[in-house]
Enzyme design. Structure first.
Site, mmCIF file in Angstrom:
data_model
loop_
_atom_site.group_PDB
_atom_site.id
_atom_site.type_symbol
_atom_site.label_atom_id
_atom_site.label_comp_id
_atom_site.label_asym_id
_atom_site.label_seq_id
_atom_site.Cartn_x
_atom_site.Cartn_y
_atom_site.Cartn_z
ATOM 1 N N SER A 27 -9.497 -18.784 35.500
ATOM 2 C CA SER A 27 -10.612 -18.239 36.263
ATOM 3 C C SER A 27 -10.098 -17.472 37.487
ATOM 4 O O SER A 27 -9.194 -16.656 37.373
ATOM 5 C CB SER A 27 -11.567 -19.371 36.650
ATOM 6 O OG SER A 27 -12.800 -18.867 37.111
ATOM 7 N N ASP B 24 -15.006 -17.770 30.900
ATOM 8 C CA ASP B 24 -14.176 -18.547 31.821
ATOM 9 C C ASP B 24 -13.296 -19.558 31.094
ATOM 10 O O ASP B 24 -13.760 -20.325 30.255
ATOM 11 C CB ASP B 24 -15.073 -19.279 32.824
ATOM 12 C CG ASP B 24 -14.312 -19.765 34.034
ATOM 13 O OD1 ASP B 24 -13.473 -20.667 33.873
ATOM 14 O OD2 ASP B 24 -14.546 -19.242 35.132
#
Length: 369
Positions: free
Chosen positions: A38, A200
């Site tokens: 991320s 993500d």
């Protein structure tokens, strides 16, 4: 290894800032393998592009975070927010094949421009060729098959790997990989890579420590972004609000799996320590030394002090979702890409690292002068 957490990733820069001061100005990064998920993947890749000069890499990263604004990460103007939400509302009533755009609460187009300016991807290959870097990786989640996919760029000796619901794929990293790894579910849009859709990396991340180990690490420094809660568990007088539940979901996505994997690693280390060295040679396991650094203060509390720094349109959107400076939701701490908050996290990261400086020096074998 740099964990995920949106704006919380500014904390990682403070930790790196504390470490870099113990190295000469022309020294390379002290870790040959850099992994991220991320927002941590963005920091990791940026550091990897400056593998030959640790000081320059940290200094550049700190400058970016200290001058960050929400509008550099997602569309934050009133007109831009309304236009995007209208587009998403229209998409919701259309058939699946009528629109090719990804659904999301925010338009992350500004982030693409920021990453293009920040990351010089061609430097990664040069650093690997010169030996300044062995590998850099970033984790993503594939929505097509619910698998965790680690995209990595490294020296030719590193092979792809395949495990249950997770794999590692060699590639030449680019901006799309970073956008995919940092696409927080529902908040930022998914990204298409190789005819598949990714989001993500924390979502389907079953074994966060798997990536650095497969890339050859035998020591792992983890900068986790989990922070202590501001209050002790209490009996709820009413049902938790949607914003509170959303905060719990984000906390779970970004921290729980990593904590579980660290516990599993410690159990394996303890078990291997009971086995004589001569009997370990045929085992497909090895002891891994770890150093974990994480915030000593509640990042949600810090975020509440800077809530008013958010652009007006974003504040109104947050309040519509039940999130304000007094709410107990941690959502704001992930989305507050503003100078004051991020600078405060950098300072906290620096202080926390300095409190563990003896452990850090021992871990990196830094000699005292």
């Amino acid at each position: 290894m740099l964990g995920g957490g949106g704006a919380r990733a500014a904390y990682q820069v403070g930790v790196l800032k504390a470490i870099v001061q113990f190295y000469p100005r022309n020294h390379g990064i002290p870790f040959k393998i850099v992994c991220g998920t991320s927002a941590g993947a963005i920091n990791a890749t940026s550091i990897a592009t400056h593998a030959s000069c640790f000081h320059l890499g940290v200094r550049k990263l700190e400058w970016v975070w200290r001058h960050i604004h929400a509008k550099k990460v997602y569309q934050a103007s009133i007109g831009g927010v309304l236009k995007h939400l209208s587009k998403m509302a229209l998409k919701g009533v259309q058939s699946d094949g009528a629109s090719s755009s990804a659904g999301s609460l925010f338009n992350s187009d500004p982030l693409r421009g920021l990453l293009s300016d920040l990351i010089s991807f061609e430097r990664i290959g040069r650093n690997i060729s010169s030996g300044a870097l062995d590998a850099v990786s970033l984790d993503t989640s594939c929505y097509n098959n619910s698998r965790s996919v680690t995209f990595f760029q490294g020296n030719p000796l590193i092979e792809n790997w395949q495990r249950a619901r997770r794999c590692g794929q060699r590639t030449r990293l680019n901006t799309d990989h970073l956008l995919a790894s940092s696409a927080i579910p529902l908040i930022f849009p998914s990204v298409r890579l190789n005819q598949e859709y990714y989001g993500d990396g924390s979502v389907h991340q079953l074994a966060p420590l798997s990536s650095p180990i497969h890339l050859g690490a035998d020591k792992i420094m983890v900068i986790n972004l989990e922070s202590p809660h501001k209050v002790q568990p209490r009996e709820l007088e009413h049902h938790p609000k949607t914003a509170t539940i959303a905060g719990h979901l984000l906390d779970t996505i970004f921290s729980d799996t990593l904590n579980s994997d660290l516990e599993r690693l410690e159990r394996i280390n303890s078990t291997l320590a009971l086995i004589p060295k001569e009997s370990r040679e045929n085992l497909p396991l090895k002891q891994i030394e770890t150093l974990v650094i994480k915030p000593s203060e509640d990042l949600s509390v810090i975020a509440s002090r800077y809530f008013q720094d958010m652009p007006f349109a974003i504040r109104m959107m947050m309040k519509a979702l039940g999130i304000n400076e007094h709410s107990d939701s941690s959502v704001g701490s992930y989305l507050l890409f503003e100078q004051g908050y991020c600078s405060a996290l950098i300072e906290l990261g620096y202080q926390d690292a300095m409190c563990q400086i003896d452990e850090i020096k021992s871990f990196f074998n830094i000699q005292s002068h």
